[in-house]
Every structure is written in C-alpha cells, then in structure tokens.
Design a protein around this motif. Structure first.
Motif, PDB file in Angstrom:
ATOM      1  N   TYR A  16      28.615  45.769  40.273  1.00 46.37           N
ATOM      2  CA  TYR A  16      29.518  46.751  40.888  1.00 46.37           C
ATOM      3  C   TYR A  16      28.960  47.596  41.831  1.00 46.37           C
ATOM      4  O   TYR A  16      29.637  48.058  42.913  1.00 46.37           O
ATOM      5  CB  TYR A  16      30.261  47.612  39.762  1.00 46.37           C
ATOM      6  N   LEU A  37      43.951  50.593  49.373  1.00 44.80           N
ATOM      7  CA  LEU A  37      42.498  50.928  48.840  1.00 44.80           C
ATOM      8  C   LEU A  37      41.821  49.895  48.119  1.00 44.80           C
ATOM      9  O   LEU A  37      40.460  49.767  48.355  1.00 44.80           O
ATOM     10  CB  LEU A  37      42.719  52.193  48.247  1.00 44.80           C
ATOM     11  N   ALA A 214      49.577  50.209  39.943  1.00 40.72           N
ATOM     12  CA  ALA A 214      48.145  50.488  39.656  1.00 40.72           C
ATOM     13  C   ALA A 214      48.187  51.314  38.339  1.00 40.72           C
ATOM     14  O   ALA A 214      47.608  51.304  37.398  1.00 40.72           O
ATOM     15  CB  ALA A 214      47.221  50.739  40.601  1.00 40.72           C
ATOM     16  N   SER A 218      48.732  49.559  34.303  1.00 43.97           N
ATOM     17  CA  SER A 218      47.669  49.445  33.168  1.00 43.97           C
ATOM     18  C   SER A 218      47.623  50.727  32.215  1.00 43.97           C
ATOM     19  O   SER A 218      47.029  50.403  31.084  1.00 43.97           O
ATOM     20  CB  SER A 218      46.289  49.826  34.089  1.00 43.97           C
ATOM     21  N   SER A 265      42.542  44.976  33.190  1.00 39.40           N
ATOM     22  CA  SER A 265      41.837  44.096  34.102  1.00 39.40           C
ATOM     23  C   SER A 265      40.525  43.293  33.604  1.00 39.40           C
ATOM     24  O   SER A 265      39.706  43.518  33.573  1.00 39.40           O
ATOM     25  CB  SER A 265      41.472  44.514  35.569  1.00 39.40           C
ATOM     26  N   CYS A 334      37.908  53.158  39.173  1.00 36.01           N
ATOM     27  CA  CYS A 334      39.376  53.622  39.214  1.00 36.01           C
ATOM     28  C   CYS A 334      39.557  55.231  39.498  1.00 36.01           C
ATOM     29  O   CYS A 334      38.727  55.985  38.913  1.00 36.01           O
ATOM     30  CB  CYS A 334      39.970  53.300  37.724  1.00 36.01           C
ATOM     31  N   GLY A 336      42.065  56.955  38.851  1.00 38.60           N
ATOM     32  CA  GLY A 336      42.986  57.551  38.171  1.00 38.60           C
ATOM     33  C   GLY A 336      42.140  57.701  36.514  1.00 38.60           C
ATOM     34  O   GLY A 336      42.851  58.068  35.584  1.00 38.60           O
TER      35      GLY A 336
HETATM   36  C1  HEM Z   1      44.346  52.938  31.370  1.00 34.32           C
HETATM   37  C2  HEM Z   1      44.554  52.903  32.736  1.00 34.32           C
HETATM   38  C3  HEM Z   1      43.827  52.328  33.723  1.00 34.32           C
HETATM   39  C4  HEM Z   1      42.878  51.135  33.833  1.00 34.32           C
HETATM   40  C5  HEM Z   1      42.379  50.538  32.634  1.00 34.32           C
HETATM   41  C6  HEM Z   1      42.636  51.208  35.250  1.00 34.32           C
HETATM   42  C7  HEM Z   1      41.515  50.154  35.538  1.00 34.32           C
HETATM   43  C8  HEM Z   1      41.309  50.181  36.762  1.00 34.32           C
HETATM   44  C9  HEM Z   1      40.155  49.329  37.477  1.00 34.32           C
HETATM   45  C10 HEM Z   1      39.561  48.144  36.546  1.00 34.32           C
HETATM   46  C11 HEM Z   1      39.943  49.377  38.702  1.00 34.32           C
HETATM   47  C12 HEM Z   1      39.043  48.497  39.498  1.00 34.32           C
HETATM   48  C13 HEM Z   1      39.289  47.376  39.755  1.00 34.32           C
HETATM   49  C14 HEM Z   1      38.224  46.447  40.833  1.00 34.32           C
HETATM   50  O1  HEM Z   1      37.265  46.906  41.062  1.00 34.32           O
HETATM   51  O2  HEM Z   1      38.536  45.390  41.348  1.00 34.32           O
HETATM   52  C15 HEM Z   1      40.938  50.300  39.102  1.00 34.32           C
HETATM   53  C16 HEM Z   1      41.116  50.878  40.414  1.00 34.32           C
HETATM   54  C17 HEM Z   1      42.045  51.652  40.890  1.00 34.32           C
HETATM   55  N1  HEM Z   1      42.661  52.324  39.931  1.00 34.32           N
HETATM   56 FE1  HEM Z   1      42.923  52.313  38.025  1.00 34.32          FE
HETATM   57  N2  HEM Z   1      43.300  51.948  36.015  1.00 34.32           N
HETATM   58  C18 HEM Z   1      44.273  52.950  35.217  1.00 34.32           C
HETATM   59  C19 HEM Z   1      44.929  53.925  35.623  1.00 34.32           C
HETATM   60  C20 HEM Z   1      45.178  54.108  36.813  1.00 34.32           C
HETATM   61  C21 HEM Z   1      45.779  55.253  37.190  1.00 34.32           C
HETATM   62  C22 HEM Z   1      46.609  56.202  36.123  1.00 34.32           C
HETATM   63  C23 HEM Z   1      45.911  55.655  38.613  1.00 34.32           C
HETATM   64  C24 HEM Z   1      46.447  56.380  39.616  1.00 34.32           C
HETATM   65  C25 HEM Z   1      47.279  57.101  39.324  1.00 34.32           C
HETATM   66  C26 HEM Z   1      45.017  54.538  39.183  1.00 34.32           C
HETATM   67  C27 HEM Z   1      44.764  54.166  40.381  1.00 34.32           C
HETATM   68  C28 HEM Z   1      43.826  53.154  40.701  1.00 34.32           C
HETATM   69  C29 HEM Z   1      43.292  52.962  42.227  1.00 34.32           C
HETATM   70  C30 HEM Z   1      44.015  53.642  43.475  1.00 34.32           C
HETATM   71  C31 HEM Z   1      42.272  52.100  42.152  1.00 34.32           C
HETATM   72  C32 HEM Z   1      41.511  51.638  43.458  1.00 34.32           C
HETATM   73  C33 HEM Z   1      40.258  52.429  43.776  1.00 34.32           C
HETATM   74  C34 HEM Z   1      39.529  51.834  45.052  1.00 34.32           C
HETATM   75  O3  HEM Z   1      39.722  50.530  45.304  1.00 34.32           O
HETATM   76  O4  HEM Z   1      38.727  52.554  45.500  1.00 34.32           O
HETATM   77  N3  HEM Z   1      44.554  53.652  38.015  1.00 34.32           N
HETATM   78  N4  HEM Z   1      41.627  50.634  37.999  1.00 34.32           N
END
Ligand code: HEM
Length: 403
Positions: A16, A37, A214, A218, A265, A334, A336
C-alpha cells in the motif's frame, strides 16, 4: 503480464505504501470511475486529495456525531420499526444515502423519501459500474445502464446542485457572503479549484457519482454483515453479546471484527510502474499486476490469533487496526474511515477520551438496530447477491420485537 498476489498482512501494508504501485482495480469500471480520486496517481492524486481532504478534517465527524448523526439513524429506522419488519440493506442505504449525498454535495431539494430512494437506485447502479470487474452479467449491458443512470443523475440532481453553488460562489466573489456561508462538500471544493485541478464537467459528474456509491455501498454492506455476525454471536455466546448491547466501545469492536472478516473490498489491485522489492524480499517486476488480497491478509494468523473466529475481545498488535486492511492504506486509504468506522475507543478511556468517543455510523446503526429489538426473520433467510462474485447480501429481512 505477470500477476503477483500478496496475502500476508505485513506485505500488503508495505505494498500500500509503494508510490510505484498505481490503482488497477477499476480499469473495467471507467464508465463511472475514470479520473476519480481513487484512480488518480502521483501528483494529480495528491492535489485532488489535498482539496477533498479539507472536508474530512479530524473533528468534523466528532462534531457530526454529537450534533445530528444519532438523530439521522433514529429517524431513518423509525418507520421500519413501526412497521415491525425491514430489510437491512434498505435501512443501511436509507441511513447513509443522505449523509454521503451531503458529503458529495448533491442537494435534495424536497428531502422526501422518494428523493433518497432515487439516489439509492443511482448509487446502486454506479456501484455496479465501479465493480464491473466482478460482474457476472454482460458487461456491455451493465455499462449502458450505468451511462443512462449518470445522465439522469446529472439532470435531476447534479445540475441544480452545481447551479446553487455557482450562485453562492458568485456572491462570495462579490463580497456578499463569507467562506463560512459555503457548503462544505466535495462539489463546492471541486468547483472552487477546478482550474487548478483540471476538472471538467464529466469529471465533476463522475467524482460526485463515485462518492455517492463509495460511501453508501461499503457502509450498507458493513452494516448488514455487522448485524449478521452479531446475530450469530448472540446465539453462540448470549452473555457476551448482551454485554456488547450495553457497552458501545465493545459494540464498536464487534463492527471492527466484521470489517476484518468481511471487508467491503476483498481485494485491491495495482500495477507496478517500476521494479519494486518489498521489505520481506518479494520482487515485483515493472509492469506486473499486483493483487492485494485484503480478505486473506485480514486472516493472517501471524497477526490475528485464531483468525477465522469472530472475537470482539481479541488482542491485536499496537500498530495494527482491528479492521486490518478493510479501509485500505497508503495514498488511497479511505477518506471516510472516521465517518464510517469512528475512532477506536482506547481500552481504558479517560473521562475526557470517553467524552470524545466517535463511534462511526456503522456502530451507531447497529446500536439502534439492536435497541429496536431486531432479529432475523425466520421465514425469510438472507439472500446473497447473485450478480456479484463478492461476499454481499442482496437482502436481509429482519423483524422487530420479541423473537
Ligand atoms: C465501512 C465503510 C467503508 C469501507 C469498508 C471503505 C473502504 C475503502 C477502501 C478499502 C478504500 C481503498 C481502495 C483502494 O485502495 O483501492 C477506500 C477509498 C475511499 N473511500 Fe471508503 N470505505 C468506507 C466508507 C466510505 C465513506 C463513508 C466515504 C465517503 C463519504 C468513503 C470514501 C472513499 C474515498 C473518496 C476513497 C478514495 C480515497 C483515495 O483514493 O484517495 N468511503 N474506501
């Protein structure tokens, strides 16, 4: 092309952090994910993330949780509770939909349930588009459906939201309002910085659509699994589950165990832009495709004792989050995490730490669900999602009141 799969906790963490590994999971999902993003790399990602991060400053979600999140969770659950039955996926999406729309900057002018449900249908379709790589349906058919949904979303929700923000930004320029009068959301941040970030209308649209899915998919997925794991635990260890019902720090650990065992994921994928040697000695040649097996790494017996067991009381090393890699890591970690997962409550919190506790929406939702006396519907077992190879429920009927 060579594919290298990493499934050890430490090597996934190391991967990572590698700047020469770029996102590769969403190549098939470009219809909704291109230039978002999560797929940007290097300087472009850093600049966009810096702008969007400002909305996610530490303390924002603590403030949200203090002021209105409890009410949102309670109010969303109330009609289901009154009806005596519900589907966990529907409760999950309904609760989180309005929050993610608020974060994304998608206005809901009437605030009606129909509006929330329309956003929910869009988010589900965008999510199907983002995870096209896992679809078991005809990818071309899915792609066309997602494109239609994007067009409708743009017309119904996004353009009015953009117009309202443009008008506010014009008033800011004219000195009629101050920064504090602007909405704190992704859309406003992007409109203000669009020249610097090189964001056009299509990117703006996909970024808001990406946020909607996203955040909501999730969280709804984590909520349904958290309830399922808790119901199972309550059958095998009723005394421990009863304790967790009255101890929110323990309930938060229940949610973290679920996130570890059922990460929304289950894999991340990256492409190597240069040759890399990981700390443990694994060689990754330039151009190779790297699979980060999150679900596997989260069950690494070197880190998690009896890894297959759902044990909210487990001990973990100090530098390992209880959710393992469920929220990712490195540059794409993440954004969030704190909204969905809160801040881990220390073992023995001081009164000040207890006061500052941030549980996260999934724990808040599970707490409210259990307080309402939810239990699985014995006549309607949960169904797995037939259109995805992922570990998702498509429906999870529950009843309220005494079993
Ligand atoms: C239980 C809830 C959640 C889980 C398990 C989760 C999981 C993840 C994971 C694993 C990634 C990285 C994916 C990668 O590296 O390929 C990610 C990225 C992201 N998540 Fe979450 N997420 C959750 C909730 C949220 C919420 C509530 C938001 C926004 C309101 C959010 C917004 C984002 C964004 C914008 C990214 C991209 C960050 C970047 O690329 O810099 N997520 N999430």
């Amino acid at each position: 092309m060579q594919t290298i799969t990493l499934d050890g906790y430490a090597e996934v963490r190391d991967a990572y952090r590698q700047h020469d590994l770029e996102q590769a999971l969403y190549d098939a999902g470009g219809v909704v994910m291109a230039d978002c993003l999560l797929v940007l790399h290097g300087g472009e990602h850093r600049r966009r993330r810096r702008v969007e991060n400002r909305l996610f400053r530490r303390g924002t979600f603590r403030y949200w949780e203090r002021t209105f999140l409890h009410d949102v969770v309670r109010d969303t659950l109330a009609p289901f509770h009154a009806a005596g039955r519900a589907d966990l996926l529907e409760i999950g999406y309904r609760t989180i939909m309005n929050l993610t729309a608020m974060v994304a900057g998608v206005d809901q002018p009437t605030g009606s349930v129909e509006e929330t449900d329309a956003l929910y249908r869009f988010a589900k379709k965008f999510s199907e588009g983002a995870t096209l790589v896992h679809t078991t349906r005809d990818p071309e058919v899915v792609r066309a459906e997602v494109q239609d949904a994007l067009d409708d979303f743009d017309r119904i929700f996004l353009q009015p939201s953009v117009a309202r923000r443009r008008a506010l930004l014009a008033r800011l320029d004219a000195g009629e309002i101050t920064e504090d009068d602007l909405p704190r959301d992704v859309l406003t941040a992007l409109l203000r910085n669009r020249d610097e970030l090189g964001v056009d209308d299509d990117v703006l649209r996909r970024e808001c659509a990406f946020y909607l899915q996203a955040g909501s998919h999730s969280t709804a997925d984590a909520f349904s699994h958290a309830a399922d794991d808790f119901f199972t635990w309550a059958r095998s260890d009723p005394a421990a589950a009863e304790k967790a019902r009255h101890d929110r720090a323990l309930l938060q650990r229940c949610v973290y165990e679920t996130l570890r065992l059922h990460p929304a994921s289950p894999v991340a994928q990256r492409r190597a832009l240069a040759p890399i040697t990981l700390r443990g000695g694994t060689e990754i040649p330039e151009g190779s495709f790297v699979v980060l097996d999150i679900a596997g790494a989260n069950r690494d017996g070197r880190i998690f004792d009896r890894p297959e067991v759902y044990d909210p009381f487990r001990e973990v090393p100090a530098d390992v989050p209880r959710w393992g890699h469920a929220f990712g890591g490195g540059m794409h970690a993440c954004i969030g995490t704190e909204l969905a997962g809160g801040v881990p409550t220390p073992d023995r919190p001081s009164p000040e730490q207890a006061h500052e506790q941030v549980l996260g929406t999934v724990t808040l939702m599970l707490d409210a669900l259990l307080a309402a006396g939810a239990h699985p519907d014995p006549d309607a077992p949960p169904q797995r999602d037939p259109d995805s190879a992922r570990d998702h429920f498509a429906s999870y009927p529950v009843l309220f009141g005494a079993p």
